[in-house]
Design a protein around this motif. Structure first.
Motif, PDB file in Angstrom:
ATOM      1  N   PRO A  96      -3.167  -2.330   9.293  1.00 61.42           N
ATOM      2  CA  PRO A  96      -4.180  -3.245   8.897  1.00 61.42           C
ATOM      3  C   PRO A  96      -4.313  -3.027   7.344  1.00 61.42           C
ATOM      4  N   SER A  97      -4.071  -1.914   6.533  1.00 62.79           N
ATOM      5  CA  SER A  97      -4.020  -2.017   5.133  1.00 62.79           C
ATOM      6  C   SER A  97      -3.030  -2.869   4.415  1.00 62.79           C
ATOM      7  N   VAL A  98      -1.702  -3.202   5.029  1.00 61.84           N
ATOM      8  CA  VAL A  98      -0.879  -4.113   4.460  1.00 61.84           C
ATOM      9  C   VAL A  98      -1.545  -5.696   4.975  1.00 61.84           C
ATOM     10  N   ASN A  99      -1.846  -5.774   6.250  1.00 61.55           N
ATOM     11  CA  ASN A  99      -2.161  -6.892   6.689  1.00 61.55           C
ATOM     12  C   ASN A  99      -3.296  -7.481   5.979  1.00 61.55           C
ATOM     13  N   SER A 100      -4.444  -6.786   5.703  1.00 63.49           N
ATOM     14  CA  SER A 100      -5.658  -7.298   5.211  1.00 63.49           C
ATOM     15  C   SER A 100      -5.280  -7.958   3.732  1.00 63.49           C
ATOM     16  N   VAL A 101      -4.710  -7.176   2.839  1.00 64.73           N
ATOM     17  CA  VAL A 101      -4.418  -7.936   1.386  1.00 64.73           C
ATOM     18  C   VAL A 101      -3.679  -9.173   1.559  1.00 64.73           C
ATOM     19  N   HIS A 102      -2.666  -9.218   2.568  1.00 64.54           N
ATOM     20  CA  HIS A 102      -2.024 -10.429   2.534  1.00 64.54           C
ATOM     21  C   HIS A 102      -2.756 -11.478   3.215  1.00 64.54           C
ATOM     22  N   TYR A 103      -3.709 -11.159   4.058  1.00 60.04           N
ATOM     23  CA  TYR A 103      -4.506 -12.034   4.841  1.00 60.04           C
ATOM     24  C   TYR A 103      -5.464 -12.328   3.775  1.00 60.04           C
ATOM     25  N   PHE A 104      -6.361 -11.821   2.866  1.00 61.99           N
ATOM     26  CA  PHE A 104      -7.309 -12.303   2.118  1.00 61.99           C
ATOM     27  C   PHE A 104      -6.650 -13.091   1.073  1.00 61.99           C
ATOM     28  N   SER A 105      -5.230 -12.639   0.721  1.00 64.48           N
ATOM     29  CA  SER A 105      -4.496 -13.436  -0.409  1.00 64.48           C
ATOM     30  C   SER A 105      -4.374 -14.972  -0.331  1.00 64.48           C
ATOM     31  N   SER A 112       5.206   6.493  -4.941  1.00 63.06           N
ATOM     32  CA  SER A 112       4.220   7.683  -4.262  1.00 63.06           C
ATOM     33  C   SER A 112       3.955   8.513  -5.324  1.00 63.06           C
ATOM     34  N   ASP A 113       3.253   9.330  -5.271  1.00 61.84           N
ATOM     35  CA  ASP A 113       2.775  10.359  -6.213  1.00 61.84           C
ATOM     36  C   ASP A 113       3.993  11.451  -6.729  1.00 61.84           C
ATOM     37  N   THR A 114       4.870  11.384  -5.763  1.00 58.76           N
ATOM     38  CA  THR A 114       6.291  12.205  -5.966  1.00 58.76           C
ATOM     39  C   THR A 114       7.267  11.265  -6.471  1.00 58.76           C
ATOM     40  N   ASN A 115       6.597  10.062  -6.802  1.00 59.36           N
ATOM     41  CA  ASN A 115       7.830   9.183  -7.373  1.00 59.36           C
ATOM     42  C   ASN A 115       8.841   8.643  -6.359  1.00 59.36           C
ATOM     43  N   ASP A 116       8.379   8.536  -5.043  1.00 58.18           N
ATOM     44  CA  ASP A 116       9.297   7.914  -4.240  1.00 58.18           C
ATOM     45  C   ASP A 116       8.866   6.727  -4.176  1.00 58.18           C
ATOM     46  N   SER A 117      10.138   5.764  -3.669  1.00 66.75           N
ATOM     47  CA  SER A 117      10.002   4.283  -3.482  1.00 66.75           C
ATOM     48  C   SER A 117       9.466   4.084  -2.110  1.00 66.75           C
ATOM     49  N   ILE A 118       8.444   3.506  -1.925  1.00 64.96           N
ATOM     50  CA  ILE A 118       7.759   3.180  -0.733  1.00 64.96           C
ATOM     51  C   ILE A 118       7.859   1.657  -0.299  1.00 64.96           C
ATOM     52  N   PHE A 119       8.457   1.388   0.837  1.00 60.26           N
ATOM     53  CA  PHE A 119       8.625   0.162   1.219  1.00 60.26           C
ATOM     54  C   PHE A 119       7.964  -0.102   2.519  1.00 60.26           C
ATOM     55  N   ASP A 120       6.831  -0.624   2.837  1.00 61.26           N
ATOM     56  CA  ASP A 120       6.103  -1.003   3.994  1.00 61.26           C
ATOM     57  C   ASP A 120       6.449  -2.224   4.662  1.00 61.26           C
ATOM     58  N   VAL A 121       6.678  -2.500   5.442  1.00 59.27           N
ATOM     59  CA  VAL A 121       6.939  -3.797   6.178  1.00 59.27           C
ATOM     60  C   VAL A 121       6.393  -3.995   7.722  1.00 59.27           C
ATOM     61  N   LEU A 122       5.512  -5.104   7.524  1.00 63.06           N
ATOM     62  CA  LEU A 122       4.652  -5.572   8.921  1.00 63.06           C
ATOM     63  C   LEU A 122       5.432  -6.923   9.060  1.00 63.06           C
ATOM     64  N   SER A 123       5.934  -7.061  10.494  1.00 62.29           N
ATOM     65  CA  SER A 123       6.631  -8.035  10.885  1.00 62.29           C
ATOM     66  C   SER A 123       6.301  -8.309  12.393  1.00 62.29           C
ATOM     67  N   ASN A 124       6.836  -9.525  12.881  1.00 61.61           N
ATOM     68  CA  ASN A 124       6.722  -9.804  14.453  1.00 61.61           C
ATOM     69  C   ASN A 124       7.286  -8.687  15.167  1.00 61.61           C
ATOM     70  N   ALA A 128       5.161  -7.446   3.323  1.00 62.17           N
ATOM     71  CA  ALA A 128       5.614  -6.189   2.741  1.00 62.17           C
ATOM     72  C   ALA A 128       4.651  -5.852   1.708  1.00 62.17           C
ATOM     73  N   ARG A 129       4.615  -4.332   1.261  1.00 61.35           N
ATOM     74  CA  ARG A 129       4.338  -3.992   0.049  1.00 61.35           C
ATOM     75  C   ARG A 129       5.335  -2.773  -0.451  1.00 61.35           C
ATOM     76  N   VAL A 130       5.286  -2.794  -1.797  1.00 61.06           N
ATOM     77  CA  VAL A 130       6.155  -1.760  -2.419  1.00 61.06           C
ATOM     78  C   VAL A 130       5.549  -1.026  -3.443  1.00 61.06           C
ATOM     79  N   PHE A 131       5.569   0.125  -3.495  1.00 61.21           N
ATOM     80  CA  PHE A 131       4.915   1.069  -4.361  1.00 61.21           C
ATOM     81  C   PHE A 131       5.507   2.600  -4.705  1.00 61.21           C
TER      82      PHE A 131
END
Length: 253
Positions: free
Chosen positions: A110-119, A74-86, A69-72
């Protein structure tokens, strides 16, 4: 009869030697040693969190089940929670699940997966869909390295299965100190080279940051990037720095 037995033993020995000395099998052994040296195998049952470029990343892996997952904000101050799972990719905005078109899912996954992959590299490089080949040895900055090429099968290889990696693995410590990869772009192929630094031990796991480079000439071969780095012919693009890294090992007993 004795001479025939000796001959048969010699043939058997040579056959066994040629089979076990293939570049693929040697590459597999070297990558497994790199995994052992890094301690990342424990991450198959662990929770990991870190900050990267103002975004918080969370990972929960448990015996083949995973949530990345990633949490951030947005430009409009919304809370974004992206989740990649099985089960695939999901996005939540202010705790409400939103429906996304396939085009955006294909972009965000891929933008979520790649950061976790390299980490957590080299975690995952012993998966069945990963192919490893020793392609030689190379000296960078007076240090000897095994040079291992990694490709992925289409089945089980993820969204970016066509990407190709090369790892420079210290022949004494088996630490991965450099890596390079090629990836598909809309107008061709992109190349990157990374230099590991700031290695630190967290719960027995070696975590590193990277200097991220690109070649001045994108038409060069992937395998040449080590030599180009040593001769100063790569351009520093960015730094990959993980902050506030925490690892919580899951006790399955």
């Amino acid at each position: 009869m004795k001479n025939i037995s000796i001959f048969l033993l010699a043939v058997l020995f040579m056959a066994c030697k040629s089979e076990t000395d293939t570049p693929e099998l040697i590459g597999d052994v070297i990558i497994n040693k790199a995994i052992d040296a890094s301690g990342v195998d424990v991450l198959k049952n662990a929770k990991v969190s870190f900050d990267f470029r103002g975004t918080q990343y969370l990972a929960n892996r448990n015996n083949g089940q995973f949530v990345l997952a990633r949490v951030f904000l947005s430009d409009t101050n919304d809370s974004i929670f992206d989740v990649l799972s099985n089960d695939g990719f999901e996005r939540f905005v202010n705790d409400e699940k939103v429906q996304l078109p396939d085009t955006l899912i294909a972009k965000y996954t891929p933008s979520v997966n790649s950061v976790h992959y390299f980490s957590v590299l080299p975690y995952g490089l012993n998966n069945k869909a990963v192919n490893k080949f020793l392609i030689g040895k190379e000296i960078i900055k007076n240090t000897n390295y095994h040079k291992v090429k990694v490709t992925f099968d289409e089945e089980g290889g993820g969204e970016d299965f066509e990407d190709v990696f090369i790892y420079w693995i210290n022949s004494e410590t088996y630490n991965i100190e450099y890596l390079a990869y090629s990836y598909a772009e809309s107008d061709g192929q992109g190349l990157r080279f990374r230099e590991a630094y700031n290695a630190r031990n967290i719960e027995g796991v070696k975590i590193v940051d990277y200097n991220n480079y690109k070649p001045n000439d994108e038409s060069v071969e992937l395998k040449s990037l080590g030599k180009l780095f040593e001769s100063g012919q790569l351009q520093l693009l960015s730094k990959i720095e993980l902050e506030n890294v925490e690892i919580d090992l899951i006790d399955n007993l």
